[in-house]
Design a protein around this motif. Structure first.
Motif, PDB file in Angstrom:
ATOM      1  N   UNK A 115      63.528 -10.695  47.839  1.00 36.47           N
ATOM      2  CA  UNK A 115      64.811  -9.704  48.037  1.00 36.47           C
ATOM      3  C   UNK A 115      64.153  -8.713  49.271  1.00 36.47           C
ATOM      4  N   UNK A 116      63.228  -8.205  48.809  1.00 38.25           N
ATOM      5  CA  UNK A 116      62.632  -7.497  49.970  1.00 38.25           C
ATOM      6  C   UNK A 116      62.527  -7.975  51.333  1.00 38.25           C
ATOM      7  N   UNK A 117      61.909  -9.208  51.232  1.00 34.97           N
ATOM      8  CA  UNK A 117      61.834  -9.925  52.748  1.00 34.97           C
ATOM      9  C   UNK A 117      63.206  -9.513  53.369  1.00 34.97           C
ATOM     10  N   UNK A 118      64.195 -10.480  52.672  1.00 41.56           N
ATOM     11  CA  UNK A 118      65.594 -10.308  53.370  1.00 41.56           C
ATOM     12  C   UNK A 118      66.194  -8.675  53.819  1.00 41.56           C
ATOM     13  N   UNK A 119      65.882  -7.752  52.883  1.00 42.37           N
ATOM     14  CA  UNK A 119      66.220  -6.518  53.053  1.00 42.37           C
ATOM     15  C   UNK A 119      65.509  -5.925  54.454  1.00 42.37           C
ATOM     16  N   UNK A 120      64.204  -6.319  54.488  1.00 37.79           N
ATOM     17  CA  UNK A 120      63.315  -5.434  55.455  1.00 37.79           C
ATOM     18  C   UNK A 120      63.603  -6.119  56.738  1.00 37.79           C
ATOM     19  N   UNK A 121      64.084  -7.336  56.819  1.00 34.59           N
ATOM     20  CA  UNK A 121      64.346  -7.931  58.127  1.00 34.59           C
ATOM     21  C   UNK A 121      65.656  -7.258  58.587  1.00 34.59           C
ATOM     22  N   UNK A 122      66.626  -7.006  57.762  1.00 30.31           N
ATOM     23  CA  UNK A 122      67.899  -6.482  58.005  1.00 30.31           C
ATOM     24  C   UNK A 122      67.739  -5.073  58.485  1.00 30.31           C
ATOM     25  N   UNK A 123      66.931  -4.218  58.034  1.00 31.57           N
ATOM     26  CA  UNK A 123      66.766  -2.799  58.230  1.00 31.57           C
ATOM     27  C   UNK A 123      65.862  -2.823  59.366  1.00 31.57           C
ATOM     28  N   UNK A 124      65.099  -3.729  59.809  1.00 31.44           N
ATOM     29  CA  UNK A 124      63.917  -3.595  60.891  1.00 31.44           C
ATOM     30  C   UNK A 124      64.878  -3.585  62.270  1.00 31.44           C
ATOM     31  N   UNK A 125      64.035  -2.798  63.125  1.00 37.12           N
ATOM     32  CA  UNK A 125      64.555  -2.767  64.790  1.00 37.12           C
ATOM     33  C   UNK A 125      64.655  -4.301  65.187  1.00 37.12           C
ATOM     34  N   UNK A 126      65.414  -4.567  66.227  1.00 37.57           N
ATOM     35  CA  UNK A 126      65.607  -6.011  66.585  1.00 37.57           C
ATOM     36  C   UNK A 126      64.440  -6.282  67.836  1.00 37.57           C
ATOM     37  N   UNK A 127      64.595  -7.310  68.304  1.00 41.58           N
ATOM     38  CA  UNK A 127      63.496  -7.883  69.106  1.00 41.58           C
ATOM     39  C   UNK A 127      63.461  -6.965  70.460  1.00 41.58           C
ATOM     40  N   UNK A 128      64.773  -6.571  70.894  1.00 41.42           N
ATOM     41  CA  UNK A 128      64.746  -5.501  72.192  1.00 41.42           C
ATOM     42  C   UNK A 128      63.964  -4.217  71.908  1.00 41.42           C
ATOM     43  N   UNK A 129      64.259  -3.842  70.710  1.00 43.60           N
ATOM     44  CA  UNK A 129      63.602  -2.587  70.262  1.00 43.60           C
ATOM     45  C   UNK A 129      61.651  -2.646  70.130  1.00 43.60           C
ATOM     46  N   UNK A 130      61.406  -3.797  69.819  1.00 40.29           N
ATOM     47  CA  UNK A 130      60.045  -4.039  69.846  1.00 40.29           C
ATOM     48  C   UNK A 130      59.514  -4.268  71.047  1.00 40.29           C
ATOM     49  N   UNK A 131      60.306  -4.714  72.195  1.00 44.15           N
ATOM     50  CA  UNK A 131      59.859  -4.666  73.251  1.00 44.15           C
ATOM     51  C   UNK A 131      59.539  -3.318  73.751  1.00 44.15           C
ATOM     52  N   UNK A 132      60.502  -2.314  73.604  1.00 41.49           N
ATOM     53  CA  UNK A 132      60.796  -1.032  73.951  1.00 41.49           C
ATOM     54  C   UNK A 132      59.328  -0.328  73.669  1.00 41.49           C
ATOM     55  N   UNK A 133      59.189  -0.686  72.121  1.00 44.30           N
ATOM     56  CA  UNK A 133      57.814  -0.018  71.592  1.00 44.30           C
ATOM     57  C   UNK A 133      56.672  -0.256  72.266  1.00 44.30           C
ATOM     58  N   UNK A 134      56.606  -1.583  72.574  1.00 44.54           N
ATOM     59  CA  UNK A 134      55.218  -2.113  73.115  1.00 44.54           C
ATOM     60  C   UNK A 134      55.266  -1.774  74.518  1.00 44.54           C
ATOM     61  N   UNK A 135      56.503  -1.453  75.203  1.00 46.05           N
ATOM     62  CA  UNK A 135      56.229  -0.736  76.677  1.00 46.05           C
ATOM     63  C   UNK A 135      55.630   0.708  76.665  1.00 46.05           C
ATOM     64  N   UNK A 136      56.289   1.316  75.392  1.00 42.82           N
ATOM     65  CA  UNK A 136      55.760   2.738  75.203  1.00 42.82           C
ATOM     66  C   UNK A 136      54.501   2.902  74.900  1.00 42.82           C
ATOM     67  N   UNK A 137      53.826   1.858  74.373  1.00 40.46           N
ATOM     68  CA  UNK A 137      52.554   1.891  74.007  1.00 40.46           C
ATOM     69  C   UNK A 137      51.767   1.635  75.382  1.00 40.46           C
ATOM     70  N   UNK A 138      52.144   1.269  76.250  1.00 34.90           N
ATOM     71  CA  UNK A 138      51.459   1.124  77.359  1.00 34.90           C
ATOM     72  C   UNK A 138      51.102  -0.304  77.858  1.00 34.90           C
TER      73      UNK A 138
END
Ligand SMILES: C[S@@+](CC[C@H](N)C(=O)[O-])C[C@H]1O[C@@H](n2cnc3c(N)ncnc32)[C@H](O)[C@@H]1O
Length: 189
Positions: free
Chosen positions: A144-167
């Motif tokens: 149940x944690x797995x399903x909830x944490x997937x729904x709550x987490x940032x989507x793929x576009x946000x992950x790319x933005x975070x990676x970009x901000x990390x240089x």
């Protein structure tokens, strides 16, 4: 995507029981080094049991503060881990810090597709099928944690933005499993 060549040094963050670290170990060979980090001692113990070669070493360490010198690593991976950490931006920054210039960071994580039909299908699978499988396996809470944490987490576009901000640069993303899993890769500038 991480391009672990023979003889190179890799880190696998949030390594869990070490499946990805072991695969990296197979690729870097006996001349290479793979460091697998997880902050949960029980996970590290299990990874140790599965260890197949001297090139892979596991330690207890927090992803927000890696025990590695800056610029000392050729590739850094994190699989199904970034969703679980307290501060994903800081973890990406930390992984980028330990990479040498030209080193590759790869992040594998769940996500949701843009297309509404596939999005509905993936959501239904995560909300109904995954918790049901967890129930059948006697691990209801974890799944149940797995399903909830997937729904709550940032989507793929946000992950790319975070990676970009990390240089990280030259970002590329591979969509997998009907758009429910994304492999992101970036290169350190
Ligand atoms: C879903 S498991 C993924 C394990 C493995 N990478 C895999 O793909 O099978 C997530 C792992 O992240 C670890 N983890 C969560 N937060 C962490 C942190 N801040 N530092 C290190 N490990 C962390 C957990 O202990 C767990 O083993």
């Amino acid at each position: 995507m991480a391009e672990p060549q023979p003889g190179c040094t890799a880190v696998d963050v949030c390594t869990g029981t070490g499946d990805l670290a072991e695969e990296l170990g197979r690729r870097v060979g006996s001349q290479g080094v793979v460091l697998g980090f997880d902050f949960c001692p029980a996970m590290v113990q299990r990874a140790e049991i599965k260890r197949r070669g001297d090139m892979v070493r596991y330690s207890v360490a927090d992803a927000h503060c890696l025990p590695c010198r800056s610029g000392s690593v050729d590739c850094a991976t994190i699989a199904f881990g970034i969703r679980n950490v307290g501060d994903p931006e800081r973890v990406f920054a930390e992984m980028a810090r330990v990479l040498r210039v030209g080193g590759r960071l790869v992040c594998l994580e769940f996500g949701l597709p843009q297309d509404p039909v596939r999005r509905w299908l993936v959501r239904a699978y995560e909300r109904a099928v995954i918790p049901l499988l967890g129930l059948l396996m006697g691990r209801r809470e974890a799944y149940s944690y797995l399903a909830g944490s997937i729904a709550a987490f940032a989507g793929p576009d946000s992950v790319r933005e975070m990676m970009s901000r990390a240089g990280l640069t030259a970002l590329e993303t591979k969509e997998m499993n009907l758009g429910s899993v994304y492999a992101h890769r970036g290169v350190k500038l």
